[in-house]
Design an enzyme around this catalytic site. Sequence first.
Site, short mmCIF file in Angstrom:
data_model
loop_
_atom_site.label_atom_id
_atom_site.label_comp_id
_atom_site.label_asym_id
_atom_site.label_seq_id
_atom_site.Cartn_x
_atom_site.Cartn_y
_atom_site.Cartn_z
N CYS A 38 0.85 -1.20 0.00
CA CYS A 38 0.00 0.00 0.00
C CYS A 38 0.88 1.25 0.00
O CYS A 38 2.01 1.23 0.50
CB CYS A 38 -0.88 -0.02 1.26
SG CYS A 38 -1.87 1.45 1.51
N SER A 40 0.75 3.73 1.85
CA SER A 40 1.13 4.18 3.20
C SER A 40 2.50 3.60 3.58
O SER A 40 3.33 4.30 4.16
CB SER A 40 0.09 3.76 4.24
OG SER A 40 -1.14 4.39 3.97
N HIS A 43 5.10 5.64 1.75
CA HIS A 43 5.36 6.96 2.35
C HIS A 43 6.50 6.85 3.39
O HIS A 43 7.34 7.73 3.49
CB HIS A 43 4.12 7.50 3.06
CG HIS A 43 3.00 7.94 2.15
ND1 HIS A 43 3.20 8.66 1.00
CD2 HIS A 43 1.65 7.79 2.25
CE1 HIS A 43 2.03 8.92 0.43
NE2 HIS A 43 1.07 8.40 1.16
N HIS A 59 0.76 -3.41 6.54
CA HIS A 59 -0.39 -3.17 7.43
C HIS A 59 -1.69 -3.66 6.82
O HIS A 59 -2.76 -3.39 7.35
CB HIS A 59 -0.49 -1.66 7.74
CG HIS A 59 -0.77 -0.86 6.51
ND1 HIS A 59 0.21 -0.49 5.63
CD2 HIS A 59 -1.93 -0.41 5.98
CE1 HIS A 59 -0.33 0.16 4.61
NE2 HIS A 59 -1.64 0.22 4.80
N CYS A 164 -7.04 -2.88 4.52
CA CYS A 164 -6.82 -1.45 4.29
C CYS A 164 -7.60 -0.92 3.10
O CYS A 164 -8.59 -0.20 3.26
CB CYS A 164 -5.33 -1.11 4.15
SG CYS A 164 -5.08 0.66 3.82
N1 APR Z 1 -3.21 13.78 -9.88
C1 APR Z 1 -3.94 12.66 -10.04
N2 APR Z 1 -3.50 11.42 -9.67
C2 APR Z 1 -2.27 11.33 -9.15
C3 APR Z 1 -1.44 12.47 -8.93
C4 APR Z 1 -1.96 13.74 -9.35
N3 APR Z 1 -1.25 14.85 -9.19
N4 APR Z 1 -0.29 12.05 -8.37
C5 APR Z 1 -0.39 10.72 -8.21
N5 APR Z 1 -1.58 10.27 -8.68
C6 APR Z 1 -2.10 8.89 -8.70
C7 APR Z 1 -1.06 7.84 -9.08
O1 APR Z 1 -0.87 7.78 -10.48
C8 APR Z 1 -1.71 6.57 -8.52
O2 APR Z 1 -2.53 5.92 -9.48
O3 APR Z 1 -2.50 8.51 -7.40
C9 APR Z 1 -2.57 7.09 -7.36
C10 APR Z 1 -2.12 6.59 -6.00
O4 APR Z 1 -2.32 5.21 -5.97
P1 APR Z 1 -1.36 4.17 -5.21
O5 APR Z 1 0.06 4.55 -5.40
O6 APR Z 1 -1.80 2.79 -5.58
O7 APR Z 1 -1.70 4.46 -3.67
P2 APR Z 1 -2.78 3.77 -2.68
O8 APR Z 1 -2.17 2.56 -2.05
O9 APR Z 1 -4.09 3.68 -3.35
O10 APR Z 1 -2.84 4.89 -1.52
C11 APR Z 1 -3.30 6.21 -1.79
O11 APR Z 1 -4.24 6.60 0.36
O12 APR Z 1 -4.21 5.38 2.33
C12 APR Z 1 -3.63 6.42 1.62
O13 APR Z 1 -1.37 6.49 2.44
C13 APR Z 1 -2.18 6.16 1.32
O14 APR Z 1 -1.68 8.38 0.67
C14 APR Z 1 -1.95 7.08 0.18
C15 APR Z 1 -3.28 7.06 -0.57
ZN ZN Z 2 -2.91 1.11 3.44
#
Ligand code: APR
Ligand code: ZN
Length: 365
Positions: A38, A40, A43, A59, A164
């Site tokens: 994930c 998170s 990060h 997690h 999650c």
């Molecule tokens: N505009 C639109 N989409 C974006 C941008 C942007 N500026 N920057 C990044 N993205 C998109 C990425 O291309 C990706 O598809 O955001 C998405 C994030 O997805 P994942 O990396 O799979 O993250 P995910 O596990 O879904 O978590 C997202 O939720 O729980 C929280 O901590 C976690 O901050 C994180 C968020």
């Molecule tokens: Zn998560």
Amino acid sequence: MRAAVFYEVGKPLVVEEVELAPPHSGEVLVRIAATGVCHSDLHYIKGDLTMPLPVVLGHEAAGVVEAVGDGVDSVRPGDHVVLLFAPACGHCRYCDSGRPHLCEMRARVRGKMPDGTSRLRLAGRDLHHFTCVSSWAERAVVPASGVLPIGKDVPLAVAAMLGCAVTTGVGAVVNTARVTPGSSVVVFGLGGVGLNVVQGARLAGAVMIIGVDLLDHRLEAARRFGATHTLNAGAGDPVRAILGLTGGGADYAFEVIGRAATVRQAVDSVSRGGVAVAVGLPPAREELVVPGPAFVLNEKTLRACFYGSSRLRDDIPRLLALYRAGRLMLDELVTASFPLDRVNDAVAALDRGDGLRSVLEMPAA
Ligand code: APR
Ligand code: ZN
Ligand code: ZN
């Protein structure tokens, strides 16, 4: 047992032999079957958020109970369980008021088990736990309040995501925002969590669901999960496009990336009286900024969502019922499976935005 140890920001995780102590009173030993990768976790790996190190991350997980400590009667060896990253004490002001996901215990368990000690050791020193889950490992010792038994019919890779992505994403819609039928909804960020916001909006009866991402393959996935419109944020100002599509702003906008700039876009995308929800975790020193007069005069709301504002023990069985009824797409979310030894490849795949959700799967002992 083998576990992926995170020693230092910018360095690969090291998969190595770690000692896991038996469960103390009130704890459970789980054999991890599948654990999601994930953002998170990413990060922390990137140093956008900090944790005491070294730590075993992970997690989002499901597995099989192997042993229980004294006084545990909620699960038995052999039970299939989802791991929960918000263990609840059951008697603080938050638990008492029906919001156990906000339990006071969270501050106390940073890097530790609830009694302040660690079950993880390597070369004579303690390793830190992560959210009382630490599932990027073959086994985990967790508080009994951090496991939820589920039916054996559910594939454990699917069950892991209930720990999650699914619970957070759908919960943001139905619990945090309480989206009403006929609404218009925008979702910024269409990863594992964001796609579940999209399908939550579909379940809640939203009629317009606009998915926004930088990756075209995620936009295509969002259409399969229920988006009626998609926008590539790299191809022009998404806010202007959203205001056009909705005739002046959406009823709800969800930020599922974790950046102040996109939280601002979410606030700017909602109509008068609209609600923006911050689901993504922003970096440690980042502030969220709203436009002063426009925010007040247009009576907007910016809300935060932690863990889908879920009452996990009630909500997760409902999500499973929706999955069994064919109304929640979960099998389609798992697009890659890696062995624990390839955890760094799985993290790199998440960083690139490959597929939808990757899981690490451990072979049954
Ligand atoms: N505009 C639109 N989409 C974006 C941008 C942007 N500026 N920057 C990044 N993205 C998109 C990425 O291309 C990706 O598809 O955001 C998405 C994030 O997805 P994942 O990396 O799979 O993250 P995910 O596990 O879904 O978590 C997202 O939720 O729980 C929280 O901590 C976690 O901050 C994180 C968020
Ligand atoms: Zn998560
Ligand atoms: Zn509590």
